[in-house]
Design a protein around this motif. Structure first.
Motif, PDB file in Angstrom:
ATOM      1  N   CYS A 193       0.705  -1.293  -0.355  1.00  0.00           N
ATOM      2  CA  CYS A 193       0.015  -0.171  -0.097  1.00  0.00           C
ATOM      3  C   CYS A 193       0.833   1.495  -0.079  1.00  0.00           C
ATOM      4  O   CYS A 193       1.975   1.149   0.684  1.00  0.00           O
ATOM      5  CB  CYS A 193      -1.023   0.249   1.478  1.00  0.00           C
ATOM      6  SG  CYS A 193      -2.039  -1.073   1.584  1.00  0.00           S
ATOM      7  N   VAL A 194       0.005   1.991  -0.467  1.00  0.00           N
ATOM      8  CA  VAL A 194       1.161   3.509  -0.194  1.00  0.00           C
ATOM      9  C   VAL A 194       0.057   4.545  -0.014  1.00  0.00           C
ATOM     10  O   VAL A 194      -0.913   4.277  -0.973  1.00  0.00           O
ATOM     11  CB  VAL A 194       2.131   4.033  -2.191  1.00  0.00           C
ATOM     12  CG1 VAL A 194       2.959   2.813  -2.060  1.00  0.00           C
ATOM     13  CG2 VAL A 194       0.736   4.480  -2.736  1.00  0.00           C
ATOM     14  N   SER A 195       0.809   5.979   0.883  1.00  0.00           N
ATOM     15  CA  SER A 195      -0.009   6.902   0.860  1.00  0.00           C
ATOM     16  C   SER A 195       1.098   8.205   0.091  1.00  0.00           C
ATOM     17  O   SER A 195       1.451   7.696   0.555  1.00  0.00           O
ATOM     18  CB  SER A 195      -0.438   7.011   2.165  1.00  0.00           C
ATOM     19  OG  SER A 195      -1.976   5.862   2.488  1.00  0.00           O
ATOM     20  N   ILE A 196      -0.326   8.696  -0.317  1.00  0.00           N
ATOM     21  CA  ILE A 196       0.676  10.507  -1.023  1.00  0.00           C
ATOM     22  C   ILE A 196       0.404  10.989   0.152  1.00  0.00           C
ATOM     23  O   ILE A 196      -0.852  11.105   0.048  1.00  0.00           O
ATOM     24  CB  ILE A 196       0.530  10.308  -2.582  1.00  0.00           C
ATOM     25  CG1 ILE A 196      -1.235  10.440  -2.684  1.00  0.00           C
ATOM     26  CG2 ILE A 196       1.514   9.790  -3.379  1.00  0.00           C
ATOM     27  CD1 ILE A 196      -0.928  10.677  -4.194  1.00  0.00           C
ATOM     28  N   ASP A 197       0.788  12.645  -0.288  1.00  0.00           N
ATOM     29  CA  ASP A 197      -0.299  13.744   0.302  1.00  0.00           C
ATOM     30  C   ASP A 197      -1.333  14.430  -0.707  1.00  0.00           C
ATOM     31  O   ASP A 197      -1.135  14.365  -1.534  1.00  0.00           O
ATOM     32  CB  ASP A 197       0.492  14.607   1.501  1.00  0.00           C
ATOM     33  CG  ASP A 197       1.272  15.623   0.567  1.00  0.00           C
ATOM     34  OD1 ASP A 197       1.564  15.076  -0.524  1.00  0.00           O
ATOM     35  OD2 ASP A 197       2.164  15.844   1.095  1.00  0.00           O
ATOM     36  N   GLY A 198      -1.665  15.838   0.238  1.00  0.00           N
ATOM     37  CA  GLY A 198      -2.496  16.681  -0.505  1.00  0.00           C
ATOM     38  C   GLY A 198      -2.307  17.097  -1.872  1.00  0.00           C
ATOM     39  O   GLY A 198      -2.716  18.042  -3.003  1.00  0.00           O
ATOM     40  N   ASP A 199      -0.794  16.861  -2.088  1.00  0.00           N
ATOM     41  CA  ASP A 199      -0.260  17.901  -3.495  1.00  0.00           C
ATOM     42  C   ASP A 199       0.622  16.782  -3.936  1.00  0.00           C
ATOM     43  O   ASP A 199       0.936  17.373  -4.199  1.00  0.00           O
ATOM     44  CB  ASP A 199      -0.020  19.614  -3.121  1.00  0.00           C
ATOM     45  CG  ASP A 199       1.210  19.578  -2.213  1.00  0.00           C
ATOM     46  OD1 ASP A 199       1.702  18.021  -1.405  1.00  0.00           O
ATOM     47  OD2 ASP A 199       1.722  20.250  -1.991  1.00  0.00           O
ATOM     48  N   TYR A 239       5.560   4.180   1.920  1.00  0.00           N
ATOM     49  CA  TYR A 239       4.716   2.411   1.803  1.00  0.00           C
ATOM     50  C   TYR A 239       4.378   2.163   3.031  1.00  0.00           C
ATOM     51  O   TYR A 239       4.789   2.165   4.341  1.00  0.00           O
ATOM     52  CB  TYR A 239       5.684   1.652   1.320  1.00  0.00           C
ATOM     53  CG  TYR A 239       5.691   2.115  -0.590  1.00  0.00           C
ATOM     54  CD1 TYR A 239       6.376   2.843  -0.989  1.00  0.00           C
ATOM     55  CD2 TYR A 239       5.645   0.920  -1.240  1.00  0.00           C
ATOM     56  CE1 TYR A 239       6.446   3.183  -2.696  1.00  0.00           C
ATOM     57  CE2 TYR A 239       5.565   1.009  -2.476  1.00  0.00           C
ATOM     58  CZ  TYR A 239       6.303   1.827  -3.110  1.00  0.00           C
ATOM     59  OH  TYR A 239       6.104   2.151  -4.342  1.00  0.00           O
ATOM     60  N   TYR A 240       3.027   0.750   3.307  1.00  0.00           N
ATOM     61  CA  TYR A 240       3.087   0.121   4.350  1.00  0.00           C
ATOM     62  C   TYR A 240       2.454  -1.822   4.258  1.00  0.00           C
ATOM     63  O   TYR A 240       2.292  -0.934   2.809  1.00  0.00           O
ATOM     64  CB  TYR A 240       2.259   1.057   5.105  1.00  0.00           C
ATOM     65  CG  TYR A 240       1.032   1.180   4.716  1.00  0.00           C
ATOM     66  CD1 TYR A 240       0.931   3.064   3.898  1.00  0.00           C
ATOM     67  CD2 TYR A 240      -0.246   0.920   4.286  1.00  0.00           C
ATOM     68  CE1 TYR A 240       0.266   3.348   3.364  1.00  0.00           C
ATOM     69  CE2 TYR A 240      -1.236   1.804   4.442  1.00  0.00           C
ATOM     70  CZ  TYR A 240      -0.891   3.099   3.698  1.00  0.00           C
ATOM     71  OH  TYR A 240      -2.144   3.522   2.847  1.00  0.00           O
ATOM     72  N   TYR A 241       2.423  -1.825   5.063  1.00  0.00           N
ATOM     73  CA  TYR A 241       1.605  -3.101   4.395  1.00  0.00           C
ATOM     74  C   TYR A 241       1.047  -3.676   5.907  1.00  0.00           C
ATOM     75  O   TYR A 241       1.897  -2.944   7.329  1.00  0.00           O
ATOM     76  CB  TYR A 241       1.535  -3.950   3.569  1.00  0.00           C
ATOM     77  CG  TYR A 241       2.621  -4.910   4.436  1.00  0.00           C
ATOM     78  CD1 TYR A 241       4.742  -3.907   4.441  1.00  0.00           C
ATOM     79  CD2 TYR A 241       2.769  -5.937   5.034  1.00  0.00           C
ATOM     80  CE1 TYR A 241       5.432  -4.513   5.063  1.00  0.00           C
ATOM     81  CE2 TYR A 241       4.001  -6.539   6.201  1.00  0.00           C
ATOM     82  CZ  TYR A 241       5.278  -5.291   6.103  1.00  0.00           C
ATOM     83  OH  TYR A 241       6.669  -6.560   6.453  1.00  0.00           O
ATOM     84  N   ILE A 242      -0.060  -4.060   6.097  1.00  0.00           N
ATOM     85  CA  ILE A 242      -0.682  -5.540   7.151  1.00  0.00           C
ATOM     86  C   ILE A 242      -0.296  -7.019   6.985  1.00  0.00           C
ATOM     87  O   ILE A 242       0.012  -7.402   5.866  1.00  0.00           O
ATOM     88  CB  ILE A 242      -2.272  -4.846   7.519  1.00  0.00           C
ATOM     89  CG1 ILE A 242      -2.304  -3.669   7.033  1.00  0.00           C
ATOM     90  CG2 ILE A 242      -3.467  -5.746   8.653  1.00  0.00           C
ATOM     91  CD1 ILE A 242      -1.896  -2.677   8.027  1.00  0.00           C
ATOM     92  N   ASP A 243       0.267  -7.247   8.272  1.00  0.00           N
ATOM     93  CA  ASP A 243       0.492  -8.462   7.824  1.00  0.00           C
ATOM     94  C   ASP A 243      -0.678  -9.338   8.590  1.00  0.00           C
ATOM     95  O   ASP A 243      -1.583  -8.866   8.656  1.00  0.00           O
ATOM     96  CB  ASP A 243       1.952  -9.202   8.738  1.00  0.00           C
ATOM     97  CG  ASP A 243       2.053  -8.762  10.598  1.00  0.00           C
ATOM     98  OD1 ASP A 243       0.575  -8.810  11.134  1.00  0.00           O
ATOM     99  OD2 ASP A 243       3.083  -8.857  11.799  1.00  0.00           O
ATOM    100  N   LYS A 244      -0.383 -11.197   8.811  1.00  0.00           N
ATOM    101  CA  LYS A 244      -1.704 -11.524   8.924  1.00  0.00           C
ATOM    102  C   LYS A 244      -1.772 -11.668  10.442  1.00  0.00           C
ATOM    103  O   LYS A 244      -2.812 -12.126  11.114  1.00  0.00           O
ATOM    104  CB  LYS A 244      -0.959 -13.435   8.537  1.00  0.00           C
ATOM    105  CG  LYS A 244      -0.139 -13.926   9.024  1.00  0.00           C
ATOM    106  CD  LYS A 244       0.149 -15.599   9.161  1.00  0.00           C
ATOM    107  CE  LYS A 244       1.177 -15.580   9.425  1.00  0.00           C
ATOM    108  NZ  LYS A 244       2.270 -17.745   8.919  1.00  0.00           N
TER     109      LYS A 244
END
Ligand code: G16
Length: 545
Positions: free
Chosen positions: A275-281, A287-292
């Motif tokens: 997963c990635v998150s970008i900001d408002g501009d 990057y990130y992820y969730i494990d089991k």
């Protein structure tokens, strides 16, 4: 002084764009940033100022209307210098002065600037203006245009764009197309074509998956990514979430995810999905992820910097190029990341104060400078001679095919990267092509080293300017007793480190803590917060230890 109709400008300053806000606005970490309702006169005046700046630099200047990671209620403006850099520091002071004088003093300050900077006002000027998706941005851009027009300058309004796209426009306008074609199409083509070329030349991609779940913070990045997808033609499988249906940066976006270390609203929780998150501009990315076990794993700017620097080092070795590679961080960089860069990667690492403008300048001291703030704001800069050497090596048929191929890849990397400023979109392509080349999934990437547990909190104080720091913000010299208190606290914790600084984008003091044991981190953060609250005039709820 010729060519300006000062009485017309004076009339606009006193009537149409009169000051609606009596507090002081400061040119901070990334321009002016405050409540959108307080900014009309600031934008009008920045319109005036950028025309003068353009005449001084004899080049196109950029003006980006955005408050980036801040909530919808805020807005702001970033001024972009001819090489795509943030406005020169000495002009930040000029900008602050012009933004704050009373309406009837605007003309005298303009005349003072013209005199002091020895500006030939008969020169033609050019300003390029862009804005993010905030509801206040259109009116504010019109205020800026009003200022630009009042100074009889040419301007191009490129409308809704990401901040890095505006930087790209400025550089490509000023560099006679050497950098790229000054159009959005030119931007998308440049980065996507280069990306596809690298992907095509790498055969074995091991555990790599080209699927990315992207949180666009309900901002302008969503529009840009949708557009980019057309050019990528399936080379990267991007699923977009928070694409504008919800509130900007609210419980989503790179800043939220980095600070809270949790997934944003609305993104599907599937174990081990990248997963990635970008900001408002769209100038920051994490990057990130969730494990089991549903545990959250963050890969922030520190890790992106390491991934990139390591890859560039490999390519330099394969191509036998003797170019100096260096990395620039800020005090927020995790202590273990700095140790890993210098001891394991053997790459020189420098620390500068917060603000991409400082990192960018430091990175230019290397042939190839990688800079990233841990919040995900960063890029790579290549100097002219490094670019020429790389191109020459890529085309030198007397060298081995391995050497040439590595140099060829480097030459494509130069085009994937938006060297003008941190760019979430081009940074994502860079990370993806590296993961692809290494055959890594996100878990393998995370395993390269372990971060020290850390936390960032913010405290409201009566006057954030009461905090003064030195040594690249690592030491607080005012209020006097505060650093002693912080020193006492950190010695209680193994590998303890902490610093405090006033934010340049929000009305808060920021606190960073890190130490060896996860179980200590909340207590340590609370102790430093209390010290700030008590010694630096905290307001609101008192932190509890
Ligand atoms: C801006 C700057 C960054 C800085 C961030 C936070 O980012 O460009 O360099 O790290 O603000 O700054 P501060 O801690 O002073 O509030 P953005 O993405 O908000 O424009």
């Amino acid at each position: 002084i010729k060519s300006f109709d000062f009485s017309f400008i004076n009339n606009l300053a006193k009537n149409k764009h009169k000051k609606a806000y009596q507090g002081i606005v400061q040119y901070g970490t990334a321009g002016f940033r405050t409540r959108a309702t307080s900014l009309d006169h600031v934008l009008f005046r920045m319109g005036l100022l950028t025309v003068l700046r353009s005449q001084v630099k004899k080049a196109t200047i950029g003006l980006m209307i955005t408050a980036s990671h801040n909530l919808e209620i805020d807005n702001g403006v970033k001024v972009v210098d001819p090489n795509g850099e943030m406005l020169e520091t000495s002009w930040e002071i000029i900008a602050t002065k012009l933004a704050n004088v009373e309406d009837d003093k605007v003309i005298s300050i303009l005349q003072e600037i013209i005199k002091e900077q020895n500006i030939d006002t008969s020169l033609s000027a050019s300003v390029i203006i862009g804005r993010d998706t905030r509801s206040s941005s259109l009116n504010l851009s019109q205020a800026a245009v009003s200022g630009i027009k009042a100074m009889n300058s040419k301007f191009i309004d490129v409308g809704v764009v990401t901040t890095p796209q505006l930087h790209y426009f400025v550089v490509s306008m000023n560099k006679n197309r050497d950098y790229g074609i000054p159009a959005l199409e030119g931007y998308y083509k440049k980065i996507s074509e280069a990306y596809k070329k690298i992907i095509e030349t790498t055969i074995n991609n091991g555990k790599y998956s080209n699927k990315v779940q992207l949180d666009a913070a309900n901002g302008v990045g969503a529009l840009a990514i949708k557009e980019l997808k057309k050019y990528l033609n399936g080379a990267l499988n991007i699923e977009i979430y928070n694409s504008g249906e919800g509130q900007l940066n609210y419980m989503c976006g790179a800043d939220y995810v980095k600070q809270k270390k949790i997934s944003p609203l609305n993104i599907p929780i599937n174990p081990y999905v990248k997963c990635v998150s970008i900001d408002g501009d769209a100038d920051r990315i994490v990057y990130y992820y969730i494990d089991k076990y549903n545990q959250f794993h963050l890969l922030d700017g520190d890790r992106i910097a390491i991934l990139v620097a390591d890859y560039l080092k490999e390519l330099l070795q394969q191509s036998h190029l003797n170019l100096q590679l260096g990395l620039v961080q800020t005090a927020y960089a995790n202590g273990n990341s700095t140790v890993y860069i210098s001891d394991t990667l053997n790459i020189p690492v420098a620390c500068v104060r917060t603000g991409v403008k400082y990192l960018h300048h430091k990175a230019l001291e290397f042939d190839i400078g990688v800079y990233f703030e841990s919040n995900g704001h960063g890029t790579v800069v290549f100097n002219e001679s490094a670019i020429n050497t790389i191109y020459m090596t890529a085309n030198n048929n007397s060298l081995s095919s391995i050497q040439r191929k590595a140099a060829q890849t480097l030459s494509y990397v130069i085009d994937v990267v938006n060297q003008t400023v941190g760019d979430a979109i081009s940074d994502m392509l860079l990370v993806e092509l590296i993961l692809h080349a290494k055959g890594w999934d996100i878990v393998t990437w995370k395993k390269s080293y372990s971060d020290l547990p850390n936390k960032q909190v913010k405290i409201e104080v009566q006057d954030r300017n009461a905090i003064i720091t030195t040594n690249e913000e690592r030491c607080c010299i005012k209020p006097k007793e505060l650093q002693k208190e912080i020193d006492k606290i950190v010695t209680k914790y193994e590998k303890g480190r902490s610093f405090v600084r006033s934010s340049g984008t929000e009305d808060v003091v920021r606190i960073y803590v890190e130490c060896e044991n996860d179980s200590d981190i909340d207590k340590m953060a609370a102790e430093v917060s209390l010290a700030v609250y008590e010694l630096a005039g905290g307001i609101g709820i008192k932190p509890i230890i």
